[in-house]
Design an enzyme around this catalytic site. Sequence first.
Site, PDB file in Angstrom:
ATOM      1  N   LEU A  95     -48.902 122.015  43.148  1.00 64.42           N
ATOM      2  CA  LEU A  95     -49.220 121.962  44.573  1.00 64.42           C
ATOM      3  C   LEU A  95     -47.938 121.936  45.407  1.00 64.42           C
ATOM      4  CD1 LEU A  95     -52.109 119.366  44.375  1.00 64.42           C
ATOM      5  CD2 LEU A  95     -52.334 121.768  45.068  1.00 64.42           C
ATOM      6  N   HIS A 111     -53.520 114.116  32.470  1.00 59.63           N
ATOM      7  CA  HIS A 111     -52.616 114.876  31.597  1.00 59.63           C
ATOM      8  C   HIS A 111     -52.883 114.457  30.147  1.00 59.63           C
ATOM      9  CE1 HIS A 111     -48.993 117.141  30.646  1.00 59.63           C
ATOM     10  NE2 HIS A 111     -48.755 116.201  29.739  1.00 59.63           N
ATOM     11  N   ASP A 150     -42.734 115.394  42.024  1.00 57.14           N
ATOM     12  CA  ASP A 150     -42.167 115.609  40.689  1.00 57.14           C
ATOM     13  C   ASP A 150     -43.303 115.781  39.674  1.00 57.14           C
ATOM     14  OD1 ASP A 150     -39.642 115.163  41.775  1.00 57.14           O
ATOM     15  OD2 ASP A 150     -39.894 112.991  41.548  1.00 57.14           O
ATOM     16  N   GLU A 181     -60.198 111.379  27.561  1.00 55.06           N
ATOM     17  CA  GLU A 181     -60.025 111.820  28.951  1.00 55.06           C
ATOM     18  C   GLU A 181     -61.324 111.630  29.729  1.00 55.06           C
ATOM     19  OE1 GLU A 181     -58.219 115.617  29.780  1.00 55.06           O
ATOM     20  OE2 GLU A 181     -57.151 115.602  27.890  1.00 55.06           O
TER      21      GLU A 181
HETATM   22  C1  GRF Z   1     -57.315 118.535  30.105  1.00 55.39           C
HETATM   23  O1  GRF Z   1     -56.760 118.407  28.829  1.00 55.39           O
HETATM   24  C2  GRF Z   1     -56.462 117.839  31.118  1.00 55.39           C
HETATM   25  O2  GRF Z   1     -55.793 116.716  30.629  1.00 55.39           O
HETATM   26  C3  GRF Z   1     -55.475 118.891  31.496  1.00 55.39           C
HETATM   27  O3  GRF Z   1     -56.175 120.109  31.444  1.00 55.39           O
HETATM   28  C4  GRF Z   1     -57.293 119.982  30.579  1.00 55.39           C
HETATM   29  C5  GRF Z   1     -58.494 120.353  31.373  1.00 55.39           C
HETATM   30  O4  GRF Z   1     -59.643 120.496  30.595  1.00 55.39           O
HETATM   31  N1  GRF Z   1     -54.865 118.606  32.768  1.00 55.39           N
HETATM   32  P1  GRF Z   1     -61.052 120.691  31.315  1.00 55.39           P
HETATM   33  O5  GRF Z   1     -60.961 121.953  32.175  1.00 55.39           O
HETATM   34  O6  GRF Z   1     -61.322 119.480  32.132  1.00 55.39           O
HETATM   35  O7  GRF Z   1     -62.040 120.866  30.215  1.00 55.39           O
END
Ligand code: GRF
Length: 210
Positions: A95, A111, A150, A181
């Site tokens: 961005l 991430h 950053d 995640e």
């Molecule tokens: C995930 O691994 C996230 O950590 C990274 O990109 C991937 C996105 O996966 N930033 P999705 O599109 O949410 O399935």
Amino acid sequence: MRGGRARLAVLVSGRGTNLQAILDATRAPDYPAEVVVVVSDRPGAYALERARQAGVPAHVVPWSRDPADFGRRLAEVLDAHQAQWVCLAGFLRILPPEFVQRYRGRILNIHPSLLPAFGGRGMYGERVHQAVLASGAVESGCTVHFVTEDVDAGPVVAQARVPVLPDDTVETLAARVAEQEHRLYPEAIRRVVTGQVRFDDLAAAEQLAR
Ligand code: GRF
């Protein structure tokens, strides 16, 4: 939480499994946020379909050679939906600084590593897991952090850890991290929008630790 649930914009570029986890979390009546708009820089992103299926407005804002111009067009869409927070969920663009400053302390990213390890420009998708495996690390995970100018270096909101197993491939490790995640992101959003975790507090603590 004044005036109801926090209004989230989710930015995507791909398959959108993290978007799906956020949408699923918002179905609980006591979840403190709702997704008011999903924006993709790519017309073909499957995440757009997930938004439509959930009844959430889905927009495409194509990337521009002038990133500041992209930022302005993106902000127009977010304003039209009165978005208060911006969640990057597999959004593959960096961005522009004007946009980051405008939403300072209100942009989150997820991430797929334990930042600051395996982050920064060019570290996304499979490349992250490849690098983790190549390093011989015995642990990996994921990080939700505030976005600053950053790349991948803003204050950390939350992390989850997973083991790296001896016979792991990029696919098996990615799947183990993705599972975390999908749990971590909705929980981190909850903490931020309810004020349990604040950008200014984290930024000040990091300043002191330097
Ligand atoms: C995930 O691994 C996230 O950590 C990274 O990109 C991937 C996105 O996966 N930033 P999705 O599109 O949410 O399935």
